[in-house]
Motif scaffolding. Sequence first.
Motif, PDB file in Angstrom:
ATOM      1  N   ILE A  15       0.989   6.878  -6.746  1.00 47.38           N
ATOM      2  CA  ILE A  15      -0.121   7.805  -6.976  1.00 47.38           C
ATOM      3  C   ILE A  15       0.292   9.236  -6.667  1.00 47.38           C
ATOM      4  O   ILE A  15      -0.022  10.161  -7.424  1.00 47.38           O
ATOM      5  CB  ILE A  15      -1.351   7.382  -6.157  1.00 47.38           C
ATOM      6  N   LEU A  16       1.016   9.430  -5.568  1.00 45.32           N
ATOM      7  CA  LEU A  16       1.466  10.787  -5.233  1.00 45.32           C
ATOM      8  C   LEU A  16       2.412  11.329  -6.298  1.00 45.32           C
ATOM      9  O   LEU A  16       2.338  12.504  -6.664  1.00 45.32           O
ATOM     10  CB  LEU A  16       2.138  10.820  -3.860  1.00 45.32           C
TER      11      LEU A  16
ATOM     12  N   ALA B 113       0.707   4.147  -2.790  1.00 43.50           N
ATOM     13  CA  ALA B 113       0.546   5.564  -2.418  1.00 43.50           C
ATOM     14  C   ALA B 113       1.677   6.408  -2.991  1.00 43.50           C
ATOM     15  O   ALA B 113       1.445   7.531  -3.456  1.00 43.50           O
ATOM     16  CB  ALA B 113       0.498   5.698  -0.899  1.00 43.50           C
ATOM     17  N   SER B 114       2.884   5.870  -2.982  1.00 37.80           N
ATOM     18  CA  SER B 114       4.017   6.599  -3.542  1.00 37.80           C
ATOM     19  C   SER B 114       3.848   6.827  -5.040  1.00 37.80           C
ATOM     20  O   SER B 114       4.124   7.919  -5.550  1.00 37.80           O
ATOM     21  CB  SER B 114       5.301   5.831  -3.252  1.00 37.80           C
TER      22      SER B 114
ATOM     23  N   TRP C   8       0.830  -1.210   0.000  1.00 36.77           N
ATOM     24  CA  TRP C   8       0.000   0.000   0.000  1.00 36.77           C
ATOM     25  C   TRP C   8       0.863   1.259   0.000  1.00 36.77           C
ATOM     26  O   TRP C   8       0.502   2.271  -0.623  1.00 36.77           O
ATOM     27  CB  TRP C   8      -0.964  -0.005   1.172  1.00 36.77           C
ATOM     28  N   ILE C   9       1.999   1.217   0.678  1.00 37.51           N
ATOM     29  CA  ILE C   9       2.918   2.350   0.659  1.00 37.51           C
ATOM     30  C   ILE C   9       3.475   2.556  -0.751  1.00 37.51           C
ATOM     31  O   ILE C   9       3.600   3.688  -1.225  1.00 37.51           O
ATOM     32  CB  ILE C   9       4.030   2.165   1.705  1.00 37.51           C
TER      33      ILE C   9
ATOM     34  N   LEU D 133       7.348   8.875   1.926  1.00 41.70           N
ATOM     35  CA  LEU D 133       7.153   7.771   0.980  1.00 41.70           C
ATOM     36  C   LEU D 133       8.429   7.493   0.190  1.00 41.70           C
ATOM     37  O   LEU D 133       8.772   6.340  -0.070  1.00 41.70           O
ATOM     38  CB  LEU D 133       5.988   8.093   0.038  1.00 41.70           C
TER      39      LEU D 133
END
Length: 94
Positions: free
Chosen positions: A24-25, A21-22, A17-18, A48
């Motif tokens: 997507i960011l 998220a990285s 998940w990290i 991240l």
Amino acid sequence: MYSILWLFDTLITLYVWILIASAILSWLVVFNVVNAHNPIVRSVGEFLWRVTEPVLAPLRRVLPNLGGIDVSPVILIILLYFIRNLVFELVAGS
């Protein structure tokens, strides 16, 4: 033994998940959806990056250049799930 497997599975799932998220960011920053100069966005991005970059950098050196497309997070997610399933099979087989 099942508690250790549960912890191992939870840590791998959290790291996946990290990674997501990285990715997507990074897309949101590149497409100017979020402002990279915002202190909150910058601190989340820095966290991240510090968590994912030590694992992704060696993969990027090994993988061929695909012209600006970074597939290293996808490869890492596949490797993490492979390792998780391998550990579960080894424990279940013993």
